[in-house]
Write a protein that holds these residues in place. Structure first.
Motif: not given
Length: 578
Positions: A372-373, A380-384, A458-459
């Motif tokens: 999740x982060x 920072x929360x993963x967005x993808x 990027x993540x």
């Protein structure tokens, strides 16, 4: 639209010259012709550390402004597989470069030194000290000292290595002959210095001592972006234009951009386009393509054996475009022909597809992650993964994007209003790399996928995963996302377009690396994301069948809209990741 990269991406300690590029039906400024000049000093095991001030000095000099200097045939050509390399996150200049520098230093120590090395000190300078902990610089340095390579290192080791070294108070040096443990106290022997060394903001120094505390050897290295490392003192670290740890593994033409007769005497004579073997003398004039061999006189297939000497040298976009016109080659074909100097056609194809495989796999990992982060104190929360689920249309498992019955030749060129067709397009139809036919009605469906894919890469990079420097880790998501978009939504021949995209993008990346910088420490985010955007614009234009002039114009537009970007992340100097 006449923006000069010499004006918008100046090197920290240079002023870049502006040169005009004239292209039919369009105009833009050429990529500047200044760049770091490598040195050729031999390794001396007991050299004392110096502060190289000339390792990042202008490479070209005007004969008019300085008559005492003779012109040198310097150029921007490096290997696509040096510009794009497989490594780990989160930074090419702060993680990949330091890891490679540490390994180079250890490998440069003569075997006779090994029994006498008792302890080691490492100092990080400038940006490496200010933001190094957040970028896992000390972790990477320790792994490099142990002989690990960014391309093959186990990703999970980055987060564990400091605890391992702290627990035993030693580091196992990966010497060329055999491994050897030496004393290393993380708190005492790893030091941080905010004042940068003179040559570059990303500096680091290694020093080894014997049992009595006397210094055996020391050297300074500079991570100049994209995972490249330079050093004034030793040829071993002089890999601004190649990534081999050992210099003997790189051809002389990859170690020296002057390509004078002396520089390539151990390989083959330098023969400019259109010159006869008898004319390949000791001249060191700037390469000219004005006397290019007519197409009919050239071989129609790329079958020659690797020679170690790229045939088409260019230092500016103007010279690159001139080669395309006079040799009837697309930009991708020009780069392909240069790669043939170092590897076979099958190796080029396999290498390009391997790069794409890592990029594609990186996207897959990013969008399917269950974490999740991201690592780090900010959580920072993963967005993808969430964005991917919201799109409701997965692109994994993927299949080749091909329309039944549609061949490479069925994508025909457009016709003019008089029905007689249009003028012949640049590019050889009988080349090993097919020319991409012009698409007159490109569409951009599902554009939201592109952002999702870029964020995914990027993540993965931010979490220390496996990525491709494209051309740096800080901009690792732009090119893979754009290329994935091409293969899924545009291409009818994915393999051809993947190779065309990467080769075209690398040509533009070479111009930036030679004429300006790809280092964020020198040029800010525009030197990373801006360059990647420019490379991607060129790549997608090539995959839409654009002519070289249009491709170069797309590259210029790509960088123009990233001018002025800077990067100053909050709390990046925090050491909470230790």
């Amino acid at each position: 639209m006449r923006n000069s990269l010499g004006r918008v991406l100046p090197l920290a300690r240079q002023s870049l010259r502006q040169r005009t590029l004239a292209i039919p039906s369009t105009s833009l400024r050429a990529f500047s012709s200044f760049a770091p000049r490598p040195t050729t000093q031999s390794l001396h095991p007991t050299f004392r550390s110096s502060r190289p001030s000339s390792s990042l000095t202008p490479a070209r000099q005007d004969a008019d402004s300085n008559p005492g200097l003779s012109a040198r045939a310097e150029h921007a050509v490096i290997s696509t597989f040096d510009l794009f390399s497989i490594g780990v996150g989160p930074s090419s200049s702060h993680t990949v470069g330091p890891m490679r520098a540490a390994k180079i230093f250890v490998h440069s120590l003569p075997p006779s030194f090994a029994p006498h090395v008792h302890s080691l000190k490492v100092s990080l300078h400038g940006s490496l000290a200010a933001t190094g902990m957040g970028h896992m610089t000390p972790h990477a340095v320790l792994l490099g000292l142990m002989g690990e390579d960014p391309q093959t290192v186990e990703v999970g080791r980055l987060g564990k290595v400091m605890d391992e070294v702290r627990a035993v108070g030693e580091v196992e040096l990966g010497l060329a002959e055999k491994k050897q443990r030496v004393k290393f106290d993380l708190e005492r022997d790893l030091t941080w210095h905010l004042n940068p060394l003179p040559a570059h903001p990303n500096g680091l120094r290694f020093t080894v001592f014997d049992k009595s505390g006397d210094m055996l050897a020391t050297n300074e290295y500079f991570s100049v972006g994209g995972g490249f490392v330079v050093n004034k003192e030793t040829q071993t670290a002089e890999n601004l234009y190649y990534r081999d740890i050992n210099p003997e593994h790189a051809e002389p033409s990859r170690r020296n951009q002057t390509h004078s007769a002396a520089a390539v005497s151990t390989t083959v004579p330098q023969i400019e386009a259109g010159a006869s073997p008898e004319s390949a003398d000791s001249s060191t004039s700037v390469p000219s393509v004005s006397s290019a061999t007519p197409v009919a006189e050239k071989a129609t297939k790329s079958t020659h054996a690797p020679s170690g000497q790229p045939p088409y040298l260019f230092a500016t976009a103007s010279e690159l475009h001139k080669i395309c016109v006079e040799q009837d080659l697309t930009i991708a074909q020009v780069v392909w022909e240069n790669e043939l100097a170092f590897r076979s056609a099958d190796e080029i194809r396999e290498g390009l597809m391997n790069l794409w495989g890592v990029m594609d796999g990186c996207i897959r990992v990013g969008v399917t992650s269950t974490e999740e982060v991201l690592p780090g104190e900010f959580k920072v929360r993963r967005r993808a993964p969430g964005l991917y689920r919201r799109l409701q249309k997965g692109f994994y498992p993927t299949v080749e994007v091909a329309t039944p019955g549609l061949s490479a030749d069925s994508d025909t060129a457009p016709k003019s209003s008089n029905g007689k067709g249009i003028a012949k397009r640049i590019g050889r139809t009988n080349h090993a790399l097919d020319v991409v036919p012009l698409r007159t009605t490109p569409v951009f469906p599902g554009i939201e996928y592109l952002s999702c894919m870029a964020i995914a890469v990027n993540e993965v990079n931010a979490s220390g995963g496996r990525v491709v420097t494209a051309p740096t880790n800080g901009a690792a998501g732009v090119i893979p996302a754009t290329l994935k978009y091409v293969t899924e939504f545009i291409s009818h021949m994915p393999e051809r377009d993947i190779m065309t995209f990467l080769l075209t993008a690398s040509a533009v990346g070479m111009l930036f690396k030679r004429g300006a910088t790809i280092s964020a420490a020198e040029g800010g985010c525009m030197a990373e994301v801006g360059v990647a955007c420019s490379m991607s614009a060129a790549g997608i234009a090539a995959c839409l069948g654009a002519e070289p002039a249009v491709i170069l114009q797309a590259a210029e537009i790509g960088i123009e809209h990233n001018l002025g970007l800077t990067c100053d992340p909050s709390a990046v100097s925090s050491r909470s990741l230790v």
